[in-house]
Design a protein around this motif. Structure first.
Motif, PDB file in Angstrom:
ATOM      1  N   VAL A   1       0.862  -1.183   0.000  1.00 21.33           N
ATOM      2  CA  VAL A   1       0.000   0.000   0.000  1.00 21.33           C
ATOM      3  C   VAL A   1       0.902   1.238   0.000  1.00 21.33           C
ATOM      4  O   VAL A   1       1.719   1.425   0.895  1.00 21.33           O
ATOM      5  CB  VAL A   1      -0.910   0.066   1.245  1.00 21.33           C
ATOM      6  N   ARG A   2       0.764   2.060  -1.010  1.00 22.85           N
ATOM      7  CA  ARG A   2       1.474   3.328  -1.043  1.00 22.85           C
ATOM      8  C   ARG A   2       0.620   4.359  -0.293  1.00 22.85           C
ATOM      9  O   ARG A   2      -0.529   4.612  -0.651  1.00 22.85           O
ATOM     10  CB  ARG A   2       1.725   3.761  -2.490  1.00 22.85           C
ATOM     11  N   LEU A   3       1.198   4.936   0.747  1.00 21.54           N
ATOM     12  CA  LEU A   3       0.490   5.910   1.581  1.00 21.54           C
ATOM     13  C   LEU A   3       0.885   7.321   1.152  1.00 21.54           C
ATOM     14  O   LEU A   3       1.809   7.496   0.373  1.00 21.54           O
ATOM     15  CB  LEU A   3       0.850   5.678   3.045  1.00 21.54           C
ATOM     16  N   PRO A   4       0.192   8.353   1.679  1.00 20.68           N
ATOM     17  CA  PRO A   4       0.486   9.719   1.216  1.00 20.68           C
ATOM     18  C   PRO A   4       1.908  10.205   1.461  1.00 20.68           C
ATOM     19  O   PRO A   4       2.426  11.018   0.703  1.00 20.68           O
ATOM     20  CB  PRO A   4      -0.525  10.570   1.983  1.00 20.68           C
ATOM     21  N   GLY A   5       2.561   9.745   2.523  1.00 18.94           N
ATOM     22  CA  GLY A   5       3.924  10.206   2.767  1.00 18.94           C
ATOM     23  C   GLY A   5       4.042  11.046   4.027  1.00 18.94           C
ATOM     24  O   GLY A   5       3.172  11.013   4.902  1.00 18.94           O
ATOM     25  N   ALA A   6       5.112  11.813   4.109  1.00 18.30           N
ATOM     26  CA  ALA A   6       5.514  12.424   5.371  1.00 18.30           C
ATOM     27  C   ALA A   6       4.676  13.644   5.764  1.00 18.30           C
ATOM     28  O   ALA A   6       4.297  13.805   6.909  1.00 18.30           O
ATOM     29  CB  ALA A   6       6.980  12.820   5.291  1.00 18.30           C
ATOM     30  N   GLY A   7       4.418  14.531   4.799  1.00 14.25           N
ATOM     31  CA  GLY A   7       3.779  15.792   5.157  1.00 14.25           C
ATOM     32  C   GLY A   7       4.584  16.500   6.232  1.00 14.25           C
ATOM     33  O   GLY A   7       5.814  16.521   6.193  1.00 14.25           O
ATOM     34  N   GLY A   8       3.894  17.042   7.215  1.00 15.64           N
ATOM     35  CA  GLY A   8       4.590  17.755   8.280  1.00 15.64           C
ATOM     36  C   GLY A   8       5.050  16.866   9.413  1.00 15.64           C
ATOM     37  O   GLY A   8       5.733  17.328  10.338  1.00 15.64           O
ATOM     38  N   ALA A   9       4.696  15.561   9.351  1.00 18.25           N
ATOM     39  CA  ALA A   9       4.824  14.708  10.532  1.00 18.25           C
ATOM     40  C   ALA A   9       6.251  14.542  11.077  1.00 18.25           C
ATOM     41  O   ALA A   9       6.429  14.576  12.300  1.00 18.25           O
ATOM     42  CB  ALA A   9       4.191  13.347  10.262  1.00 18.25           C
ATOM     43  N   PRO A  10       7.279  14.354  10.239  1.00 16.43           N
ATOM     44  CA  PRO A  10       8.606  14.099  10.846  1.00 16.43           C
ATOM     45  C   PRO A  10       9.064  15.218  11.770  1.00 16.43           C
ATOM     46  O   PRO A  10       9.604  14.955  12.852  1.00 16.43           O
ATOM     47  CB  PRO A  10       9.530  13.997   9.618  1.00 16.43           C
ATOM     48  N   GLU A  11       8.837  16.449  11.359  1.00 20.16           N
ATOM     49  CA  GLU A  11       9.294  17.567  12.182  1.00 20.16           C
ATOM     50  C   GLU A  11       8.322  17.846  13.327  1.00 20.16           C
ATOM     51  O   GLU A  11       8.738  18.355  14.381  1.00 20.16           O
ATOM     52  CB  GLU A  11       9.526  18.803  11.311  1.00 20.16           C
ATOM     53  N   ILE A  12       7.048  17.527  13.156  1.00 20.59           N
ATOM     54  CA  ILE A  12       6.121  17.620  14.289  1.00 20.59           C
ATOM     55  C   ILE A  12       6.569  16.646  15.374  1.00 20.59           C
ATOM     56  O   ILE A  12       6.662  16.988  16.558  1.00 20.59           O
ATOM     57  CB  ILE A  12       4.672  17.303  13.833  1.00 20.59           C
ATOM     58  N   ALA A  13       6.877  15.415  14.950  1.00 23.00           N
ATOM     59  CA  ALA A  13       7.307  14.391  15.918  1.00 23.00           C
ATOM     60  C   ALA A  13       8.622  14.768  16.577  1.00 23.00           C
ATOM     61  O   ALA A  13       8.884  14.407  17.724  1.00 23.00           O
ATOM     62  CB  ALA A  13       7.438  13.043  15.215  1.00 23.00           C
ATOM     63  N   ALA A  14       9.474  15.504  15.850  1.00 32.06           N
ATOM     64  CA  ALA A  14      10.783  15.856  16.391  1.00 32.06           C
ATOM     65  C   ALA A  14      10.719  17.056  17.326  1.00 32.06           C
ATOM     66  O   ALA A  14      11.381  17.076  18.361  1.00 32.06           O
ATOM     67  CB  ALA A  14      11.754  16.154  15.241  1.00 32.06           C
ATOM     68  N   SER A  15       9.942  18.067  16.959  1.00 32.75           N
ATOM     69  CA  SER A  15      10.111  19.390  17.561  1.00 32.75           C
ATOM     70  C   SER A  15       8.993  19.861  18.478  1.00 32.75           C
ATOM     71  O   SER A  15       9.199  20.827  19.208  1.00 32.75           O
ATOM     72  CB  SER A  15      10.295  20.430  16.449  1.00 32.75           C
ATOM     73  N   CYS A  16       7.813  19.252  18.430  1.00 31.47           N
ATOM     74  CA  CYS A  16       6.782  19.664  19.383  1.00 31.47           C
ATOM     75  C   CYS A  16       7.218  19.228  20.792  1.00 31.47           C
ATOM     76  O   CYS A  16       7.948  18.248  20.949  1.00 31.47           O
ATOM     77  CB  CYS A  16       5.440  19.023  19.047  1.00 31.47           C
ATOM     78  N   GLY A  17       6.759  19.945  21.791  1.00 32.77           N
ATOM     79  CA  GLY A  17       7.117  19.604  23.165  1.00 32.77           C
ATOM     80  C   GLY A  17       6.808  18.158  23.482  1.00 32.77           C
ATOM     81  O   GLY A  17       7.566  17.472  24.164  1.00 32.77           O
ATOM     82  N   ARG A  18       5.674  17.702  22.993  1.00 30.88           N
ATOM     83  CA  ARG A  18       5.278  16.305  23.169  1.00 30.88           C
ATOM     84  C   ARG A  18       4.341  15.947  22.033  1.00 30.88           C
ATOM     85  O   ARG A  18       3.795  16.844  21.369  1.00 30.88           O
ATOM     86  CB  ARG A  18       4.586  16.104  24.513  1.00 30.88           C
ATOM     87  N   VAL A  19       4.146  14.655  21.831  1.00 36.87           N
ATOM     88  CA  VAL A  19       3.309  14.181  20.739  1.00 36.87           C
ATOM     89  C   VAL A  19       2.215  13.285  21.294  1.00 36.87           C
ATOM     90  O   VAL A  19       2.469  12.451  22.171  1.00 36.87           O
ATOM     91  CB  VAL A  19       4.157  13.404  19.699  1.00 36.87           C
ATOM     92  N   ILE A  20       1.007  13.488  20.803  1.00 37.35           N
ATOM     93  CA  ILE A  20      -0.092  12.572  21.092  1.00 37.35           C
ATOM     94  C   ILE A  20      -0.501  11.946  19.768  1.00 37.35           C
ATOM     95  O   ILE A  20      -0.668  12.643  18.764  1.00 37.35           O
ATOM     96  CB  ILE A  20      -1.266  13.312  21.745  1.00 37.35           C
ATOM     97  N   VAL A  21      -0.618  10.623  19.778  1.00 29.29           N
ATOM     98  CA  VAL A  21      -1.020   9.907  18.570  1.00 29.29           C
ATOM     99  C   VAL A  21      -2.443   9.416  18.773  1.00 29.29           C
ATOM    100  O   VAL A  21      -2.788   8.914  19.844  1.00 29.29           O
ATOM    101  CB  VAL A  21      -0.081   8.708  18.289  1.00 29.29           C
ATOM    102  N   ILE A  22      -3.258   9.581  17.745  1.00 29.89           N
ATOM    103  CA  ILE A  22      -4.626   9.089  17.799  1.00 29.89           C
ATOM    104  C   ILE A  22      -4.835   8.179  16.603  1.00 29.89           C
ATOM    105  O   ILE A  22      -4.664   8.591  15.460  1.00 29.89           O
ATOM    106  CB  ILE A  22      -5.649  10.262  17.882  1.00 29.89           C
ATOM    107  N   VAL A  23      -5.139   6.921  16.882  1.00 28.17           N
ATOM    108  CA  VAL A  23      -5.186   5.915  15.812  1.00 28.17           C
ATOM    109  C   VAL A  23      -6.014   4.718  16.284  1.00 28.17           C
ATOM    110  O   VAL A  23      -5.971   4.350  17.462  1.00 28.17           O
ATOM    111  CB  VAL A  23      -3.749   5.481  15.420  1.00 28.17           C
TER     112      VAL A  23
END
Lengths: 258, 286
Positions: free
Chosen positions: A132-154
């Motif tokens: 399955v080819r998914l949309p890709g990274a978008g803003g996520a890599p740097e959100i995961a790196a640089s936000c104070g903390r990350v919450i994942v909803i899935v």
């Protein structure tokens, strides 16, 4: 939706609603939140309308402090620009706001997430011949790196919750303790993974995601069966407080259900 | 220079070009993309942070050899099925990918606009994009020793964007969410801007971006040219059209029939209702 069995009808919440309300509660009033479209946007907008009226929502289209009256379908709907404190270029939202460490919470979804909270939104299977080819990274890599903390909803299934992601699009806790520090990632990474079955949090020592809460009517065994690794249970495993009627009413006014 | 869209595309976009059509959800140059399809351009390297339905159509129509991007989806709906078919099955032709994050793409455009060879950012560390994408390299800060990511400048042969207005001298005005359009135009050798209308005087608007005519190669009046995306102050996003694209694009035959009807057919021809290509304006300004 078995998650709803113990909840009172007629206003019984379904599993997605419990997930969304639980995610909304994780956002403290007065904090800033980088919001993706879909479930994160629904949860953040619910938080603003309930306990966190001063939640400062940032969408990657460059809308800072958006307060849409209705849920946007895309991250750049006109409603976001019209209600924002400021609309800035995309270069600014990533460089001056995200990279500079001005966002408290990043809110991400995932196609795959592994036991260390690493996220794949690029491809399932082999990159060069993806199942399955998914949309890709978008803003996520740097959100995961640089936000104070990350919450994942899935939503939690064995296909989504895997031992090891097929492609690391966004780094969670790498392969364990110390990896984020070694990589120079400034934020704390995923502190909570909120699903339709419960809540997972990284073990403070091993950084492995463990089940810390199950939603009303969900057993720990069911959450374990929906996980592709041997999911550990927190010693003080809790039951998620059920959505309050007013939270459900506001959520349904947003989503058009009910 | 104000030109009808078909002439502008014929003069600015060539086979084999690197083409950046930007617009972050808002002001997407959809009709210009259709014109590129109509003119049968081939072997394009398509660049765009968010290749949505317009690149899905161009990829499905066989215009593209390579895609440089950071997020390829149908915003708020799901996947791009023509994109997936090209990546997974090579239909209608194989598509080479060069993928980045949004932060990386935005900085690549900014470096291109600034005339620098590369941009530096705190990004990509620990991701599998690092090994996969040759245009991501580590670089050490000469002042602090911090390891950062370097990405090369993007300098497209041609940038295509949509804006609300231009004046008759070709100065362009846009407002609302303006994404990376300014950077894309300044980074490119040539720039085509489609606009909702050409006016005598550009009245100032809060939050506006003005592209001086000297960096704009051609302006084409294309009212409604961003549909089904939106033009702030002119029309709203047609969310139903994005949802409807999902079913059309899933099936090759249905997609091909759609192209024949909506892009090549009567509905797509210049002068068709709601698809004006600027002839009227051209006559007025001639």
């Amino acid at each position: 939706m078995t998650a709803t069995e113990s909840l009172p009808s007629p206003s019984a919440a379904d599993a997605d609603e419990v997930m969304t309300v639980t995610a909304a509660r994780a956002l403290a009033d007065g904090t800033s939140c980088f919001v993706g479209i879909g479930l994160p946007s629904t949860a953040a907008n619910l938080a603003r309308r309930t306990h966190a009226p001063d939640l400062w929502m940032v969408y990657e289209s460059g809308t800072l402090g958006a307060s849409p009256a209705t849920l946007p379908l895309s991250i750049g709907d006109g409603e976001l620009a019209e209600t924002a404190d400021s609309v800035v270029p995309v270069t600014e939202v990533f460089n001056y706001w995200l990279q500079a460490g001005r966002i408290d919470t990043g809110f991400l979804g995932a196609a795959q997430i592994d036991r260390f909270g690493n996220i794949n939104t690029t491809a399932i299977g082999d990159y060069d011949a993806p199942a399955v080819r998914l949309p890709g990274a978008g803003g996520a890599p740097e959100i995961a790196a640089s936000c104070g903390r990350v919450i994942v909803i899935v939503r939690q299934t064995p296909r989504t919750f895997v031992e090891r992601v097929d492609f690391t699009t966004s780094v969670g806790h790498g392969s364990g303790p110390g990896d984020r520090e070694r990589l120079g990632l400034r934020g704390a990474g995923p502190v909570r993974v909120i699903t339709d079955l419960g809540v997972l949090e990284p073990d403070p020592r091993t950084r492995e995601l463990v089940l810390t809460s199950v939603h009303p009517g969900v057993t720990a065994e069911r959450a374990r069966e929906a996980t592709g690794w041997d999911l550990a249970l927190a010693p003080d495993l809790a039951t998620t407080p059920a959505p309050e009627p007013h939270e459900l009413a506001v959520l349904r006014s947003l989503t058009g259900r009910g | 220079m104000i030109l009808p869209l078909d002439r502008a595309v014929a003069e600015l976009v060539r086979d084999g070009d690197t083409v950046a059509m930007e617009g972050f959800t808002h002001l997407i140059p959809v009709e210009a993309g259709h014109e590129v399809i109509r003119q049968g351009r081939r072997d394009l390297t398509l660049v765009r942070m968010t290749p949505d339905i317009v690149y899905d159509r161009m990829i499905g129509a066989g215009c593209a050899r390579k895609l440089v991007f950071s997020w390829g989806g149908n915003p708020g709906v799901g996947s791009l099925h023509r994109f997936r078919d090209a990546v997974g099955n090579g239909w209608p032709r194989p598509l080479e990918l060069e993928e980045h994050s949004h932060a990386g793409m935005a900085n690549r455009y900014a470096a291109g606009a600034a005339g620098l060879p590369f941009a530096v950012l705190r990004g990509y560390a620990g991701t599998d994009l690092v090994g996969r994408t040759p245009t991501i390299k580590p670089i050490t800060c000469p002042f602090t020793g911090e390891e950062l990511a370097a990405v090369p400048a993007l300098n497209p042969d041609v940038a295509i964007v949509h804006a609300q207005r231009a004046d008759r001298a070709g100065n362009v005005q846009m407002w609302g969410i303006t994404g990376v359009q300014k950077e894309a135009v300044l980074a490119a050798d040539r720039a085509l801007v489609t606009v909702e209308e050409v006016v005598d005087t550009l009245e100032p608007v809060p939050g506006q971006v003005v592209l001086p005519s000297r960096v704009v190669t051609a302006v084409s009046p294309v009212p409604g040219g961003a549909r089904p995306s939106y033009a702030h102050g002119y029309y709203v996003r047609d969310n139903d059209a994005y949802r409807a694209w999902d079913a059309v694009s899933r099936d090759r035959d249905r997609f091909t029939a759609w192209l024949d009807d909506e892009v090549f057919g009567a509905a797509g021809r210049p002068g068709a209702p709601d698809r004006a290509h600027g002839e009227d304006r051209e006559e007025q300004t001639a």
